[in-house]
Design a protein around this motif. Structure first.
Motif, PDB file in Angstrom:
ATOM      1  N   SER A  32      48.871  59.263  42.574  1.00 61.05           N
ATOM      2  CA  SER A  32      48.680  60.376  41.645  1.00 61.05           C
ATOM      3  C   SER A  32      48.318  59.858  40.258  1.00 61.05           C
ATOM      4  O   SER A  32      48.950  58.921  39.763  1.00 61.05           O
ATOM      5  CB  SER A  32      49.963  61.214  41.530  1.00 61.05           C
ATOM      6  N   PRO A  33      47.332  60.465  39.604  1.00 61.51           N
ATOM      7  CA  PRO A  33      47.041  60.097  38.216  1.00 61.51           C
ATOM      8  C   PRO A  33      48.038  60.710  37.237  1.00 61.51           C
ATOM      9  O   PRO A  33      48.105  60.306  36.081  1.00 61.51           O
ATOM     10  CB  PRO A  33      45.636  60.654  37.992  1.00 61.51           C
ATOM     11  N   GLU A  34      48.802  61.701  37.702  1.00 63.20           N
ATOM     12  CA  GLU A  34      49.772  62.393  36.859  1.00 63.20           C
ATOM     13  C   GLU A  34      51.191  61.985  37.234  1.00 63.20           C
ATOM     14  O   GLU A  34      51.483  61.656  38.385  1.00 63.20           O
ATOM     15  CB  GLU A  34      49.621  63.915  37.002  1.00 63.20           C
ATOM     16  N   ARG A  35      52.092  62.078  36.258  1.00 65.22           N
ATOM     17  CA  ARG A  35      53.484  61.702  36.471  1.00 65.22           C
ATOM     18  C   ARG A  35      54.345  62.859  36.958  1.00 65.22           C
ATOM     19  O   ARG A  35      55.491  62.660  37.348  1.00 65.22           O
ATOM     20  CB  ARG A  35      54.085  61.152  35.174  1.00 65.22           C
ATOM     21  N   ARG A  36      53.802  64.063  36.903  1.00 60.51           N
ATOM     22  CA  ARG A  36      54.516  65.245  37.359  1.00 60.51           C
ATOM     23  C   ARG A  36      53.566  66.120  38.173  1.00 60.51           C
ATOM     24  O   ARG A  36      52.342  66.047  38.024  1.00 60.51           O
ATOM     25  CB  ARG A  36      55.068  66.040  36.167  1.00 60.51           C
ATOM     26  N   PHE A  37      54.138  66.938  39.035  1.00 62.80           N
ATOM     27  CA  PHE A  37      53.352  67.845  39.867  1.00 62.80           C
ATOM     28  C   PHE A  37      52.934  69.050  39.033  1.00 62.80           C
ATOM     29  O   PHE A  37      53.755  69.666  38.344  1.00 62.80           O
ATOM     30  CB  PHE A  37      54.175  68.305  41.066  1.00 62.80           C
ATOM     31  N   THR A  38      51.656  69.401  39.103  1.00 58.49           N
ATOM     32  CA  THR A  38      51.140  70.558  38.369  1.00 58.49           C
ATOM     33  C   THR A  38      51.069  71.778  39.264  1.00 58.49           C
ATOM     34  O   THR A  38      50.450  71.746  40.329  1.00 58.49           O
ATOM     35  CB  THR A  38      49.726  70.272  37.817  1.00 58.49           C
ATOM     36  N   GLU A  39      51.705  72.867  38.833  1.00 56.94           N
ATOM     37  CA  GLU A  39      51.566  74.153  39.512  1.00 56.94           C
ATOM     38  C   GLU A  39      50.281  74.817  38.994  1.00 56.94           C
ATOM     39  O   GLU A  39      50.305  75.561  38.024  1.00 56.94           O
ATOM     40  CB  GLU A  39      52.756  75.053  39.222  1.00 56.94           C
ATOM     41  N   ARG A  40      49.201  74.566  39.663  1.00 55.87           N
ATOM     42  CA  ARG A  40      47.928  75.108  39.179  1.00 55.87           C
ATOM     43  C   ARG A  40      47.910  76.630  39.203  1.00 55.87           C
ATOM     44  O   ARG A  40      47.203  77.257  38.413  1.00 55.87           O
ATOM     45  CB  ARG A  40      46.768  74.545  39.998  1.00 55.87           C
ATOM     46  N   ILE A  41      48.690  77.230  40.075  1.00 53.43           N
ATOM     47  CA  ILE A  41      48.741  78.692  40.123  1.00 53.43           C
ATOM     48  C   ILE A  41      49.478  79.275  38.924  1.00 53.43           C
ATOM     49  O   ILE A  41      49.533  80.498  38.762  1.00 53.43           O
ATOM     50  CB  ILE A  41      49.389  79.183  41.432  1.00 53.43           C
ATOM     51  N   ARG A  42      50.011  78.403  38.051  1.00 52.84           N
ATOM     52  CA  ARG A  42      50.690  78.846  36.829  1.00 52.84           C
ATOM     53  C   ARG A  42      49.862  78.541  35.568  1.00 52.84           C
ATOM     54  O   ARG A  42      50.314  78.855  34.465  1.00 52.84           O
ATOM     55  CB  ARG A  42      52.028  78.130  36.692  1.00 52.84           C
ATOM     56  N   LEU A  43      48.699  77.958  35.709  1.00 56.71           N
ATOM     57  CA  LEU A  43      47.985  77.490  34.531  1.00 56.71           C
ATOM     58  C   LEU A  43      47.501  78.622  33.625  1.00 56.71           C
ATOM     59  O   LEU A  43      47.367  78.436  32.413  1.00 56.71           O
ATOM     60  CB  LEU A  43      46.812  76.606  34.945  1.00 56.71           C
ATOM     61  N   HIS A  44      47.233  79.798  34.181  1.00 56.09           N
ATOM     62  CA  HIS A  44      46.847  80.917  33.315  1.00 56.09           C
ATOM     63  C   HIS A  44      48.008  81.310  32.400  1.00 56.09           C
ATOM     64  O   HIS A  44      47.800  81.690  31.247  1.00 56.09           O
ATOM     65  CB  HIS A  44      46.381  82.116  34.151  1.00 56.09           C
ATOM     66  N   GLU A  45      49.240  81.188  32.894  1.00 55.08           N
ATOM     67  CA  GLU A  45      50.412  81.477  32.067  1.00 55.08           C
ATOM     68  C   GLU A  45      50.558  80.422  30.972  1.00 55.08           C
ATOM     69  O   GLU A  45      50.837  80.743  29.808  1.00 55.08           O
ATOM     70  CB  GLU A  45      51.662  81.511  32.934  1.00 55.08           C
ATOM     71  N   PHE A  46      50.383  79.164  31.343  1.00 57.76           N
ATOM     72  CA  PHE A  46      50.487  78.086  30.366  1.00 57.76           C
ATOM     73  C   PHE A  46      49.414  78.213  29.292  1.00 57.76           C
ATOM     74  O   PHE A  46      49.677  78.054  28.095  1.00 57.76           O
ATOM     75  CB  PHE A  46      50.368  76.741  31.087  1.00 57.76           C
ATOM     76  N   THR A  47      48.195  78.525  29.709  1.00 55.11           N
ATOM     77  CA  THR A  47      47.097  78.680  28.762  1.00 55.11           C
ATOM     78  C   THR A  47      47.399  79.756  27.729  1.00 55.11           C
ATOM     79  O   THR A  47      47.183  79.566  26.527  1.00 55.11           O
ATOM     80  CB  THR A  47      45.797  79.028  29.509  1.00 55.11           C
ATOM     81  N   ALA A  48      47.919  80.886  28.174  1.00 52.48           N
ATOM     82  CA  ALA A  48      48.196  82.006  27.276  1.00 52.48           C
ATOM     83  C   ALA A  48      49.490  81.834  26.490  1.00 52.48           C
ATOM     84  O   ALA A  48      49.769  82.626  25.584  1.00 52.48           O
ATOM     85  CB  ALA A  48      48.240  83.306  28.074  1.00 52.48           C
ATOM     86  N   GLY A  49      50.277  80.814  26.840  1.00 53.76           N
ATOM     87  CA  GLY A  49      51.512  80.576  26.119  1.00 53.76           C
ATOM     88  C   GLY A  49      52.711  81.331  26.636  1.00 53.76           C
ATOM     89  O   GLY A  49      53.777  81.330  26.002  1.00 53.76           O
ATOM     90  N   THR A  50      52.591  81.968  27.800  1.00 49.52           N
ATOM     91  CA  THR A  50      53.730  82.689  28.370  1.00 49.52           C
ATOM     92  C   THR A  50      54.589  81.802  29.269  1.00 49.52           C
ATOM     93  O   THR A  50      55.618  82.243  29.762  1.00 49.52           O
ATOM     94  CB  THR A  50      53.249  83.916  29.171  1.00 49.52           C
TER      95      THR A  50
END
Length: 373
Positions: A32-50
């Motif tokens: 993995s290039p990342e150190r944590r698992f990304t919940e991609r189905i949550r990225l719209h929430e992260f983008t909007a700051g919720t």
């Protein structure tokens, strides 16, 4: 079990494959290039700051015997069964699962692409810098675009949001479901314009969020493996790479080229069954059992329209709409339940190999199982 499987990619497909194999005694090295698992189905929430953080520790998801290897695969030498990483490390494998996933496609200058973590962070910061009245443009008409637009409009009610879609929004939904989605977008103050946006002529907006589709890494092509026109690893109905019996593919970066599978979209609901099936086919091969053709389908698909609104389109197994659909708060609640269940299914597989199951796909012309020598 004296065999090593290397899993390239730790997204939905990769972690599911890793858990299934590790639970059966296979030595698993998960890259993995990342150190944590990304919940991609949550990225719209992260983008909007919720949502503050769309990632979770790998340790909370994976079988304890899985070895994490942090890095980026640079080349696959199928002949010698080796993977070279960007940090100059070399991994030998008996079996390889190619699950490198997808990222943002070509993103024009002046736009941010929130469909993967590397783009969602800058998009989040861009939105946070807006002044009241600054317009936001969301380019794209698929699920990602609609969810990003809706979440942004609810989080930034003083900033007008416009969706620019080349065609109807969420085209695979039925007409009545789309009309319900459009009503929800209108209630949130979102304008929808059906027009093509060229990369060199972006809409006039303080923030342009580019949500036009996914691109995949060119690792398979650079490694001399068979790929489709989009660069995805070409696999047969048993998820085995064309001409490479020791390599299986799963998730967004793989495509089944045998007839009948064009209905499978790039979603986690496709990736997780493929990851589990790829692992199962490695186990079947080790046991000398025949390999059945992949069989996965759909029952429905939810779209978030803000924390308190959503839509659920019930689907036929082949990803075509049924007449039944659900809107409003109940659909939003069901969407949240399904998002939480996704991690629960991954963790369940870590506790018991083979625990994860999925809906059957559409009926196809029966294909005989392949016996392994």
């Amino acid at each position: 079990m004296d065999t090593t499987a290397v899993i390239l990619g730790a997204g939905y497909a990769g972690v599911m494959a890793a858990n299934r194999l590790a639970g059966q005694g296979v030595r698993v090295r998960l890259v993995s290039p990342e150190r944590r698992f990304t919940e991609r189905i949550r990225l719209h929430e992260f983008t909007a700051g919720t949502r503050a953080d769309p990632t979770v520790p790998f340790s909370s998801l994976l079988h304890p015997d899985i070895e994490m290897v942090y890095g980026v695969a640079e080349n696959i030498d199928a002949a010698s069964r080796r993977v070279a990483l960007s940090n100059e490390a070399v991994l030998d494998y008996d079996w390889l699962v190619y699950a490198v996933g997808s990222g943002n496609g070509s993103v024009p200058a002046g736009a941010e692409a929130p469909s993967c973590l590397s783009g969602a962070g800058p998009a989040r910061e861009k939105l946070r810098s807006l002044k009241p009245g600054d317009p936001v443009a969301v380019v794209g008409g698929g699920l990602t675009a609609v969810e990003v637009a809706a979440e942004t409009a609810h989080a930034y009610p003083h900033n007008p949001v416009t969706i620019y879609a080349a065609g109807p929004v969420i085209q695979h939904f039925s007409g009545s479901t789309r009309r319900g989605v459009l009503r929800s977008l209108e209630r949130a103050g979102i304008s929808v314009r059906q027009e093509m946006v060229e990369a060199d002529r972006l809409p006039e907006a303080a923030a342009v969020l580019w949500c036009t589709g996914f691109g995949v890494p060119d690792l398979a092509a650079r490694s001399g493996l068979a790929v489709d026109a989009a660069g995805r690893l070409a696999v047969d109905s048993r998820l085995r790479a064309v001409g490479r019996e020791r390599i299986f593919g799963a998730g967004d970066a793989a495509v089944i080229t045998d007839p009948g599978y064009s209905y499978l979209p790039q979603t986690c609901a496709t990736a997780m069954p493929m990851g589990a099936e790829a692992a199962s086919n490695i186990l079947r091969t080790l046991a000398g059992e025949p390999l059945p053709p992949h069989n996965s389908g759909f029952q429905g698909q939810c779209v978030s329209l803000g924390r308190q609104d959503g839509a659920l389109q019930f689907l036929h197994p082949g990803y075509t709409p049924r007449r039944i659909h659900l809107h409003g708060r109940a659909a939003a609640m069901l969407k949240e339940v399904l998002c939480r269940m996704t991690l629960k299914w991954i963790r369940g597989e870590a506790k018991r190999s083979g625990a994860y199951t999925w809906p059957a796909g559409p009926r196809m012309t029966p294909a005989p199982a392949l016996a392994e020598a």
